[in-house]
Design a protein around this motif. Structure first.
Motif, PDB file in Angstrom:
ATOM      1  N   THR A 125       1.567  -1.311   0.054  1.00  0.00           N
ATOM      2  CA  THR A 125       0.218   0.043   0.387  1.00  0.00           C
ATOM      3  C   THR A 125       0.841   0.874  -0.184  1.00  0.00           C
ATOM      4  N   GLN A 126       0.675   2.189  -1.221  1.00  0.00           N
ATOM      5  CA  GLN A 126       1.132   3.698  -1.093  1.00  0.00           C
ATOM      6  C   GLN A 126       0.217   4.805  -0.664  1.00  0.00           C
ATOM      7  N   VAL A 127       0.600   5.299   0.449  1.00  0.00           N
ATOM      8  CA  VAL A 127      -0.397   6.415   0.489  1.00  0.00           C
ATOM      9  C   VAL A 127       0.418   7.907   0.622  1.00  0.00           C
ATOM     10  N   ARG A 140      -8.630   8.761  -1.613  1.00  0.00           N
ATOM     11  CA  ARG A 140      -9.034   8.853  -2.488  1.00  0.00           C
ATOM     12  C   ARG A 140      -9.305   7.132  -2.488  1.00  0.00           C
ATOM     13  N   LEU A 141      -9.309   5.998  -2.589  1.00  0.00           N
ATOM     14  CA  LEU A 141      -9.169   4.237  -2.348  1.00  0.00           C
ATOM     15  C   LEU A 141      -8.232   3.573  -3.708  1.00  0.00           C
ATOM     16  N   GLY A 146     -16.587   0.797   1.674  1.00  0.00           N
ATOM     17  CA  GLY A 146     -14.981   0.665   1.697  1.00  0.00           C
ATOM     18  C   GLY A 146     -13.954   2.220   1.962  1.00  0.00           C
ATOM     19  N   LEU A 147     -14.690   2.800   1.262  1.00  0.00           N
ATOM     20  CA  LEU A 147     -13.494   4.010   1.423  1.00  0.00           C
ATOM     21  C   LEU A 147     -13.953   4.716   2.740  1.00  0.00           C
ATOM     22  N   ILE A 150      -3.425   3.788  -2.605  1.00  0.00           N
ATOM     23  CA  ILE A 150      -3.357   2.884  -3.833  1.00  0.00           C
ATOM     24  C   ILE A 150      -2.438   1.363  -3.486  1.00  0.00           C
ATOM     25  N   SER A 151      -3.582   0.301  -3.411  1.00  0.00           N
ATOM     26  CA  SER A 151      -3.399  -0.687  -2.614  1.00  0.00           C
ATOM     27  C   SER A 151      -3.691  -1.996  -3.521  1.00  0.00           C
ATOM     28  N   ARG A 152      -2.545  -2.686  -3.455  1.00  0.00           N
ATOM     29  CA  ARG A 152      -2.313  -4.194  -4.163  1.00  0.00           C
ATOM     30  C   ARG A 152      -2.250  -5.471  -3.455  1.00  0.00           C
TER      31      ARG A 152
END
Ligand code: PMV
Length: 333
Positions: free
Chosen positions: A48-50, A60-61, A72-73, A96-98
């Protein structure tokens, strides 16, 4: 306070509980009804990048390339509000999550997700938190996430309040060469999520008995892990999983997460054990079955699970390490 860099990336593993967390004694702070013990799962990870953005109107998600709105948001915003309050910063963020594991197969991602988010967001805002503080913070997003902060075999002590309800490592990942062979089972049903499930737990007449006996199971589990006693771990972990599902099935409304193939795998695991294989099962809030065994027999267990009707695929994970920072790359959101 460390330097504010406003952007940071972290990676955390998912975890599988041997002694389960089910039911809170306080919902808002996610203070659990009982302590729990788990193993981190290497390879089943969230990255995850914040990035805190001056002037942005809202958070924003993006998860696995998909913009997330709604509940979720809202959950992520509520969590970031805690970090913002701790850091004295009001900027909104882009998250931004993977996940490295397939989405939509019912492998819980909230543990790895909130552990990675806690680490990345606090780092981005210059908070240098200890492992305990990070674990407490991750707990606020999802209870089981507090167990994905420390490495290896982990215990979440219930504590007496917010300040001492955190997880710590009982043993590092290389302490015991176990494998988790995860039998993925198809389901058409939209399941009740764990946040709602924790609330329902108390409507089961079995929950109080489950919770009252938890200290005994925790002690057995701790000892089994420290002594690498597979049989003892198998006995207590299977009992604990069955107790949690008994509570789920007897709450109002009842939650039945098992599919026919879930039960078929449970029978298969017990049949293997009668034949002398060291294996046990444990099941979370879904139909998939985690089958734990020593690493040296994982190939035969995986092959055996694939042969059970209704098992779509089998994932494999070994014990994993602690949540960690990584260099930010170009995260695609
Ligand atoms: O952290 P939550 O709220 O998703 O709850 C996790 C619940 C179980 O996965 C069923 C059990 C556990 O201890 O991980």
């Amino acid at each position: 306070m460390a330097e504010r860099v406003f952007s940071a990336t972290a990676v955390a593993c998912s975890n599988i509980a041997f002694i389960k967390y089910w039911g809170n004694r306080q919902d808002r702070l996610r203070l659990p009804a009982n302590g729990s013990i788990s193993m981190n799962l290497a390879g089943l990870e969230t990255r995850t990048q914040v990035r805190f953005v001056p002037g942005a109107a809202r958070d924003r998600l993006v998860i696995d390339g998909q913009e997330v709105e709604g509940e979720g948001l809202r959950r992520v915003t509520a969590f970031l509000d805690i970090v913002r309050a701790w850091a004295g910063c009001e900027w909104r963020a882009e998250v931004i999550s993977r996940n490295t594991f397939p989405s939509g197969v019912g492998i819980a991602s909230s543990a790895s997700a909130f552990a990675a988010l806690a680490l990345a967001a606090s780092r981005a805002l210059g908070l240098s938190l200890s492992e305990r503080e990070l674990s407490r913070l991750a707990r606020r997003g999802s209870g089981s996430a507090c167990r994905s902060v420390p490495g290896g075999f982990v215990e979440w002590q219930m504590g007496s309040g917010d300040s001492d309800s955190f997880a710590f490592s009982l043993a590092p990942a290389d302490h015991w060469a176990l494998a988790d062979c995860i039998a993925l089972i198809s389901t058409q049903h939209k399941e009740v999520g764990s946040t709602e499930g924790h609330r329902l737990a108390w409507s089961s007449p079995l929950q109080e008995a489950r919770v009252a006996d938890a200290p005994r199971r925790l002690e057995q589990c701790r000892r089994a892990i420290l002594a690498r006693d597979f049989q003892a771990l198998a006995q207590v972990a299977e009992l604990d999983s069955d107790l949690m599902h008994a509570v789920m099935m007897t709450s109002a409304p009842p939650l039945l997460y098992w599919q026919p193939a879930t039960v078929a795998v449970m029978h298969q695991v017990r049949a293997w054990r009668r034949q002398g294989w060291p294996v046990f099962y444990t099941i979370d809030a879904g139909p998939n079955v985690h089958v734990i065994c020593p690493q040296e027999i994982h190939a035969q267990v995986q092959a055996g699970l694939r042969a059970v009707e209704g098992v779509r695929d089998v994932l494999l994970a070994f014990p994993g390490g602690a949540a960690r920072w990584v260099e930010s790359g170009d995260e695609d959101g």
